[in-house]
Design a protein around this motif. Structure first.
Motif, PDB file in Angstrom:
ATOM      1  N   GLN A 391       0.939  -1.137   0.137  1.00 58.13           N
ATOM      2  CA  GLN A 391       0.157   0.160  -0.097  1.00 58.13           C
ATOM      3  C   GLN A 391       0.877   1.464  -0.004  1.00 58.13           C
ATOM      4  O   GLN A 391       0.338   2.338  -0.290  1.00 58.13           O
ATOM      5  N   VAL A 392       2.148   1.220   0.456  1.00 63.02           N
ATOM      6  CA  VAL A 392       3.033   2.314   0.424  1.00 63.02           C
ATOM      7  C   VAL A 392       3.146   3.141  -0.714  1.00 63.02           C
ATOM      8  O   VAL A 392       3.087   4.264  -0.928  1.00 63.02           O
ATOM      9  N   PRO A 393       3.385   2.554  -1.974  1.00 64.70           N
ATOM     10  CA  PRO A 393       3.644   3.071  -3.273  1.00 64.70           C
ATOM     11  C   PRO A 393       2.370   3.875  -3.703  1.00 64.70           C
ATOM     12  O   PRO A 393       2.553   5.031  -4.075  1.00 64.70           O
ATOM     13  N   ALA A 394       1.201   3.310  -3.580  1.00 72.81           N
ATOM     14  CA  ALA A 394      -0.115   4.173  -3.701  1.00 72.81           C
ATOM     15  C   ALA A 394      -0.220   5.495  -2.934  1.00 72.81           C
ATOM     16  O   ALA A 394      -0.642   6.470  -3.324  1.00 72.81           O
ATOM     17  N   LEU A 395      -0.007   5.423  -1.522  1.00 72.51           N
ATOM     18  CA  LEU A 395       0.147   6.476  -0.756  1.00 72.51           C
ATOM     19  C   LEU A 395       1.304   7.488  -0.978  1.00 72.51           C
ATOM     20  O   LEU A 395       0.900   8.635  -0.894  1.00 72.51           O
ATOM     21  N   LEU A 396       2.175   7.108  -1.491  1.00 66.52           N
ATOM     22  CA  LEU A 396       3.295   7.980  -1.822  1.00 66.52           C
ATOM     23  C   LEU A 396       2.907   8.910  -3.146  1.00 66.52           C
ATOM     24  O   LEU A 396       3.219   9.903  -3.244  1.00 66.52           O
ATOM     25  N   ASP A 397       2.446   8.090  -4.114  1.00 63.88           N
ATOM     26  CA  ASP A 397       2.109   8.658  -5.296  1.00 63.88           C
ATOM     27  C   ASP A 397       1.037   9.797  -5.039  1.00 63.88           C
ATOM     28  O   ASP A 397       1.028  10.896  -5.508  1.00 63.88           O
ATOM     29  N   ILE A 398      -0.208   9.695  -3.835  1.00 62.98           N
ATOM     30  CA  ILE A 398      -0.976  10.555  -3.758  1.00 62.98           C
ATOM     31  C   ILE A 398      -0.425  12.078  -3.047  1.00 62.98           C
ATOM     32  O   ILE A 398      -0.539  12.983  -3.081  1.00 62.98           O
ATOM     33  N   ILE A 399       0.694  11.326  -2.016  1.00 62.33           N
ATOM     34  CA  ILE A 399       1.308  12.373  -1.282  1.00 62.33           C
ATOM     35  C   ILE A 399       2.132  13.245  -2.233  1.00 62.33           C
ATOM     36  O   ILE A 399       2.119  14.586  -2.115  1.00 62.33           O
ATOM     37  N   ARG A 400       2.860  12.606  -3.278  1.00 61.94           N
ATOM     38  CA  ARG A 400       3.621  13.524  -4.049  1.00 61.94           C
ATOM     39  C   ARG A 400       2.770  14.530  -4.976  1.00 61.94           C
ATOM     40  O   ARG A 400       2.882  15.300  -5.407  1.00 61.94           O
ATOM     41  N   HIS A 401       1.149  14.072  -5.401  1.00 59.61           N
ATOM     42  CA  HIS A 401       0.506  14.591  -6.009  1.00 59.61           C
ATOM     43  C   HIS A 401      -0.104  15.814  -5.365  1.00 59.61           C
ATOM     44  O   HIS A 401       0.125  17.060  -6.033  1.00 59.61           O
ATOM     45  N   GLN A 402      -0.470  15.810  -4.188  1.00 61.38           N
ATOM     46  CA  GLN A 402      -0.739  16.800  -3.499  1.00 61.38           C
ATOM     47  C   GLN A 402       0.590  17.860  -3.154  1.00 61.38           C
ATOM     48  O   GLN A 402       0.322  18.942  -2.983  1.00 61.38           O
ATOM     49  N   ALA A 403       1.640  17.188  -3.065  1.00 57.49           N
ATOM     50  CA  ALA A 403       2.870  18.018  -2.462  1.00 57.49           C
ATOM     51  C   ALA A 403       2.996  18.953  -3.867  1.00 57.49           C
ATOM     52  O   ALA A 403       3.575  20.099  -3.816  1.00 57.49           O
ATOM     53  N   ALA A 404       2.970  18.343  -5.209  1.00 57.90           N
ATOM     54  CA  ALA A 404       3.113  19.085  -6.307  1.00 57.90           C
ATOM     55  C   ALA A 404       2.164  20.214  -6.542  1.00 57.90           C
ATOM     56  O   ALA A 404       2.517  21.431  -6.679  1.00 57.90           O
ATOM     57  N   TYR A 405       0.870  20.057  -6.196  1.00 53.98           N
ATOM     58  CA  TYR A 405      -0.279  21.216  -6.053  1.00 53.98           C
ATOM     59  C   TYR A 405       0.066  22.183  -5.176  1.00 53.98           C
ATOM     60  O   TYR A 405       0.027  23.613  -5.227  1.00 53.98           O
ATOM     61  N   ASN A 406       0.483  21.852  -3.892  1.00 59.01           N
ATOM     62  CA  ASN A 406       0.920  22.667  -2.869  1.00 59.01           C
ATOM     63  C   ASN A 406       2.106  23.609  -3.123  1.00 59.01           C
ATOM     64  O   ASN A 406       2.167  24.831  -2.967  1.00 59.01           O
ATOM     65  N   THR A 407       3.001  22.936  -3.798  1.00 56.80           N
ATOM     66  CA  THR A 407       4.330  23.584  -4.185  1.00 56.80           C
ATOM     67  C   THR A 407       3.866  24.691  -5.246  1.00 56.80           C
ATOM     68  O   THR A 407       4.445  25.870  -4.965  1.00 56.80           O
TER      69      THR A 407
END
Length: 570
Positions: A391-407
């Motif tokens: 489940q970790v890769p899917a969670l990291l992809d969501i975190i990265r997606h939100q991090a890019a938007y926030n950036t």
């Protein structure tokens, strides 16, 4: 006040024998009554403050300092008969500090319950540098690792579950690299588990999963950092720590590694997992967690996506929601404060950016209605529960997606102050459209109309951009140009500057589009023949020109003028 200071100076300057000072101290101690708990704690605090100020230069001073640090962290301590080994102990682990007779460090070993002691390079480095504060933080981390429900037997099972997860995640990173030959930055940005840093002392396993372009440039010089696996700071970009914590629900967690084989099953480094059975998993009142290195704003839909990916709600109780843009602004301002007290909530969402040849003002319109008449909502997320390494890769992809938007949104948030009536100040409005897209509106660089760039963050690797302008507005730049700039810098102000500069370049290289349009309009209205038409069709001096009344619209008149049609096409 002057008289009081004079008395103090006179008392300080008066020479007094050491015996008399001792007598005064003894008398003061005899007069003091029974010490209460608060007084005892105050005395201990004073003693520890004094001890921190003392220079550690001998074996007794070193062992005294170590025992003091153990007491501060509610841990036991004792010395070996030779006095050269100091043991800091708890029910579940102990730290062995080996010294020589002069007090110099020899080795530091950590042993968890049922394990052999192993040297810890980080703890060795901290004690050799006399960095007792960092050493104490490691002890605190070890204590927190075992803040779990149940007896020591249950805590041991939870520790085994964490250990098994760490082994699987380490293997997943190596498999990704085996399949892709990725370097350090590529592993952070695209790796199935990011860049993994193993657990050391009281530091948990760290997964670094996102860095912005500015994270990998040295501040001040602007040179790109030469990042390798060994020199990436733990605080760089977005990272998560992997841990196990007690929960009110019971989950089946693995107590043995689940990855089978040592080679990935595809070219992305995906491993093969064994089935979850009663032989490799146990039911525990605990769950694995990805803990953010700092609380991060997530939109409500992204929070729901993470819950769907794991089957476990991110929050045990419904979180209190706030406008997402307000959360992003507050997080960025707190980051700019560099660990100082967080700034008060800001209702003025205007921010200024000073660029080499431009000055920008950004209004973040986070209250704009997005869905059902409500603004884009979100919450700060500190930790994310899960129960299986897959489940970790899917969670990291969501975190990265939100991090890019926030950036991108946070790139507008600056501490810069500029007068609003400054000459040449360019105004921009940033407005959310969905949980992964937003618009940036501004005045056309050539015309006085309003133009808009819509940016959609498809994922952490892709940002699609589209420019919307009026049909008669001059060309500024292409969508591909904007997309390339955004993906390279992940900054709205830098992108807006590039658009403006590109527009100036196009103006210089292209005939004056506005002048052409104006000329075409006049010629159409007056029904003038284009230059270069045959002499027979032109008026002669003996025949004064008479303009016939228009019989059709200007648009239809242009069909009779091939040159005008070509101008409009151009």
């Amino acid at each position: 006040m002057a008289a009081l200071l004079e008395r103090l100076h006179a008392k300080h300057n008066a020479s007094r024998p050491w015996q008399e000072t001792c007598k005064v101290v003894r008398q003061a101690m005899e007069k003091r009554g029974v010490m209460n708990a608060a007084g005892h704690q105050l005395l201990l605090t004073c003693l520890e403050t004094l001890q921190r100020a003392l220079k550690v230069s001998s074996l007794p001073s070193m062992t005294d300092r170590l025992e003091s640090i153990a007491r501060q962290n509610m841990l036991g301590s004792h010395l070996s008969p030779s006095g050269t080994e100091c043991y800091i102990t708890s029910d579940m682990f102990y730290v062995e500090v080996q010294l020589d007779t002069s007090g110099q460090l020899v080795d530091v070993k950590v042993a968890h319950h049922g394990e052999n002691p192993a040297s810890c390079p980080e703890l060795i480095q901290h004690l050799r540098e006399k960095n007792f504060e960092e050493f104490s933080k490691h002890l605190k981390g070890l204590v927190n690792l075992y803040k779990l429900p149940g007896d020591n037997k249950l805590k041991t099972k939870m520790y085994l579950a964490l250990q098994s997860l760490e082994l699987d995640l380490t293997k997943m990173m190596h498999m990704f690299r085996l399949a892709t030959n990725a370097n350090t930055v590529e592993t952070i940005l695209h790796g199935s588990v990011g860049l993994l840093t193993a657990r050391s002392g009281g530091h948990l396993v760290s997964l670094q999963c996102y860095v912005s372009p500015y994270d990998i440039f040295e501040e001040g010089t602007g040179t790109q950092l030469n990042l390798t696996d060994t020199n990436v700071p733990r605080s760089l970009g977005v990272s998560v720590s992997v841990t196990v914590e007690g929960t009110s629900s019971v989950y089946k967690l693995p107590i043995a590694p689940l990855i089978t084989g040592s080679h990935p099953v595809d070219n992305k480094g995906t491993p093969s997992f064994s089935s979850v059975t009663n032989s490799n998993c146990v039911d525990l009142p605990a769950c694995f967690f990805l803990k953010m290195n700092r609380p991060m704003p997530f939109s409500l839909s992204f929070i729901q996506r993470m819950g769907s990916a794991t089957g476990i709600p991110v929050f045990e109780n419904s979180p209190s929601l706030s406008p997402l843009y307000q959360l992003i602004v507050q997080s960025q301002l707190q980051l700019l404060e560099e660990g100082n007290s967080p700034p008060p909530p800001s209702h003025n969402m205007h921010f200024y950016s000073l660029l080499p040849d431009q000055q920008h003002c950004y209004f973040l319109n986070g209250d704009a209605p997005v869905q059902d008449g409500r603004s884009l909502q979100g919450a700060l997320v500190s930790k994310i529960p899960f129960r299986h390494p897959a489940q970790v890769p899917a969670l990291l992809d969501i975190i990265r997606h939100q991090a890019a938007y926030n950036t991108l949104i946070a790139s507008c948030v600056k501490r810069t102050s500029i007068k609003e009536d400054s000459a040449g100040l360019l105004q921009f409005e940033v407005c959310p459209l969905t949980d992964s897209s937003f618009s940036v509106s501004f005045q056309h660089p050539v015309n006085e109309s309003l133009v808009c760039v819509v940016m959609e963050v498809i994922d952490s690797r892709q940002v699609a951009c589209k420019l919307y302008k009026g049909l008669s507005d001059a060309l500024i730049c292409t969508d591909d140009f904007i997309t390339k700039v955004v993906q390279r810098c992940m900054s709205i102000p830098v992108t807006m500057r590039a658009i403006r500069r590109k527009a100036e370049t196009i103006q210089a290289d292209t005939p004056a589009l506005s002048l052409i349009a104006e000329t075409v309009e006049i010629m159409v209205k007056n029904n003038l023949p284009p230059s270069g038409s045959s002499p027979s069709s032109q008026n002669t001096p003996s025949q004064p020109h008479q303009t016939p009344p228009p019989t059709s619209s200007p648009a239809s008149n242009t069909k009779n003028h091939p040159m005008l049609m070509n101008l409009l096409k151009d």
